[in-house]
Write a protein that holds these residues in place. Structure first.
Motif, PDB file in Angstrom:
ATOM      1  N   PRO A  76       0.760  -1.250   0.108  1.00  0.00           N
ATOM      2  CA  PRO A  76      -0.067   0.079   0.124  1.00  0.00           C
ATOM      3  C   PRO A  76       0.845   1.298  -0.001  1.00  0.00           C
ATOM      4  CG  PRO A  76      -0.878  -1.527   1.640  1.00  0.00           C
ATOM      5  CD  PRO A  76       0.290  -2.138   1.241  1.00  0.00           C
ATOM      6  N   ILE A  77       2.131   1.163   0.440  1.00  0.00           N
ATOM      7  CA  ILE A  77       2.924   2.315   0.476  1.00  0.00           C
ATOM      8  C   ILE A  77       3.351   2.660  -1.088  1.00  0.00           C
ATOM      9  CG2 ILE A  77       5.078   3.267   1.203  1.00  0.00           C
ATOM     10  CD1 ILE A  77       4.962   1.718   3.872  1.00  0.00           C
ATOM     11  N   VAL A  78       3.462   1.662  -1.867  1.00  0.00           N
ATOM     12  CA  VAL A  78       4.213   2.057  -2.941  1.00  0.00           C
ATOM     13  C   VAL A  78       3.228   2.124  -4.279  1.00  0.00           C
ATOM     14  CG1 VAL A  78       6.333   0.833  -2.491  1.00  0.00           C
ATOM     15  CG2 VAL A  78       4.712  -0.494  -3.389  1.00  0.00           C
ATOM     16  N   ILE A  79       1.876   1.399  -3.982  1.00  0.00           N
ATOM     17  CA  ILE A  79       1.248   1.766  -5.382  1.00  0.00           C
ATOM     18  C   ILE A  79       0.347   2.928  -5.169  1.00  0.00           C
ATOM     19  CG2 ILE A  79       0.646  -0.986  -5.476  1.00  0.00           C
ATOM     20  CD1 ILE A  79      -1.982  -0.483  -4.061  1.00  0.00           C
ATOM     21  N   PRO A  80      -0.045   3.672  -6.461  1.00  0.00           N
ATOM     22  CA  PRO A  80      -0.556   4.596  -6.348  1.00  0.00           C
ATOM     23  C   PRO A  80      -2.146   4.663  -5.663  1.00  0.00           C
ATOM     24  CG  PRO A  80       0.080   4.090  -8.553  1.00  0.00           C
ATOM     25  CD  PRO A  80       0.186   2.793  -7.648  1.00  0.00           C
ATOM     26  N   HIS A  81      -2.312   5.696  -4.831  1.00  0.00           N
ATOM     27  CA  HIS A  81      -3.519   5.496  -3.995  1.00  0.00           C
ATOM     28  C   HIS A  81      -4.766   5.500  -4.684  1.00  0.00           C
ATOM     29  CE1 HIS A  81      -1.262   6.734  -0.182  1.00  0.00           C
ATOM     30  NE2 HIS A  81      -0.839   5.710  -0.624  1.00  0.00           N
ATOM     31  N   SER A  82      -4.710   6.106  -5.944  1.00  0.00           N
ATOM     32  CA  SER A  82      -5.944   6.038  -6.633  1.00  0.00           C
ATOM     33  C   SER A  82      -6.245   4.569  -7.166  1.00  0.00           C
ATOM     34  CB  SER A  82      -6.096   6.917  -7.943  1.00  0.00           C
ATOM     35  OG  SER A  82      -4.779   6.608  -8.666  1.00  0.00           O
ATOM     36  N   ALA A  83      -5.296   3.878  -7.383  1.00  0.00           N
ATOM     37  CA  ALA A  83      -5.241   2.346  -7.726  1.00  0.00           C
ATOM     38  C   ALA A  83      -6.000   1.597  -6.624  1.00  0.00           C
ATOM     39  CB  ALA A  83      -3.907   1.766  -8.191  1.00  0.00           C
ATOM     40  N   ALA A  84      -5.245   2.265  -5.244  1.00  0.00           N
ATOM     41  CA  ALA A  84      -5.801   1.547  -4.254  1.00  0.00           C
ATOM     42  C   ALA A  84      -7.088   1.687  -3.890  1.00  0.00           C
ATOM     43  CB  ALA A  84      -5.063   2.002  -2.871  1.00  0.00           C
TER      44      ALA A  84
END
Length: 241
Positions: A76-84
């Motif tokens: 969760p730190i590295v993936i784009p938060h929109s993708a999250a």
């Protein structure tokens, strides 16, 4: 320090005090700040119940695919938060198994504070997990083994030795998770544009009215965040002492 302070100082200086005072009387602003605080706190408390034991497991046990689990924890730190946010939406939507189960109880995560809390927890959980894992790893294993040889159960060892000695790191992780959840925007806005947490409200006012109306909300929220951050740090320090 100058790099951190300069943009904030510029925003504070560019915001008239009268605008800040008037914004504090805006119910939409106060409601969004309250919503942000309690959903982030809810996410932190609820998910800590599972995160702290998992952190202990990662610190003390070797098991197959442990490195994979540690990598997943940090995702969760590295993936784009929109993708999250899109991933979480598929997980809690009305058509998902969890969404269907929630609908039986009359709940709907999408557009609901519970959905906001889930989004906040997803992006902020690694801060608690990593801090707690490092804290447990720093506890001397000989102390735990000595207690076990004296007849203490593993559960008693965890609560009377491991947890108290790692508490400094756990408290720091809890504070960072809470703070990170408060600041989340990308994942939250996909799950729930309404009701609006403060980060979404700032974005909405900037898009609709520009800097003049977005700055006072930003200034107020920064001050509230700073007060809570200092307060939590102070309480943690007192507890550790």
């Amino acid at each position: 320090m100058l790099f951190v302070l300069a943009p904030l100082a510029g925003m504070f200086l560019a915001t008239p005090l009268q605008d800040v005072v008037e914004t504090t009387r805006d119910k939409e602003v106060t409601d969004s700040i309250f919503l942000t605080l309690w959903t982030s706190m809810l996410a932190t408390v609820v998910f800590a119940l599972g995160a702290i034991p998992l952190a202990y497991l990662l610190a003390r046990r070797n098991f197959p695919m442990k490195r994979l689990v540690s990598g997943i924890v940090d995702l969760p730190i590295v993936i784009p938060h929109s993708a999250a946010g899109i991933a979480i939406l598929g997980f809690v939507s009305r058509s998902s198994p969890l969404g269907k189960l929630a609908s039986v109880a009359g709940l709907d995560f999408v557009g609901h504070p519970l959905g906001i809390a889930v989004a906040m927890a997803f992006v902020s959980l690694p801060f608690l997990l990593n801090a707690a894992r490092d804290g447990f790893a720093a506890v001397p294993e000989r102390l735990e083994k000595a207690a076990l040889t004296l007849g203490a159960s593993p559960l008693r060892v965890f609560f009377t030795i491991s947890l108290p000695l790692a508490w400094r790191s756990i408290i720091s992780g809890l504070i960072m998770m809470f703070a990170r959840g408060m600041s989340e925007f990308g994942a939250v806005v996909i799950i729930a544009y309404h009701p609006m947490v403060t980060s979404v409200l700032i974005f909405e006012r900037f898009g609709a009215f520009g800097l003049k109306y977005a700055r006072p909300v930003s200034v107020i929220f920064i001050m509230v965040s700073l007060v809570f951050f200092i307060l939590l740090r102070s309480l943690a320090k007192e507890k550790k002492n």
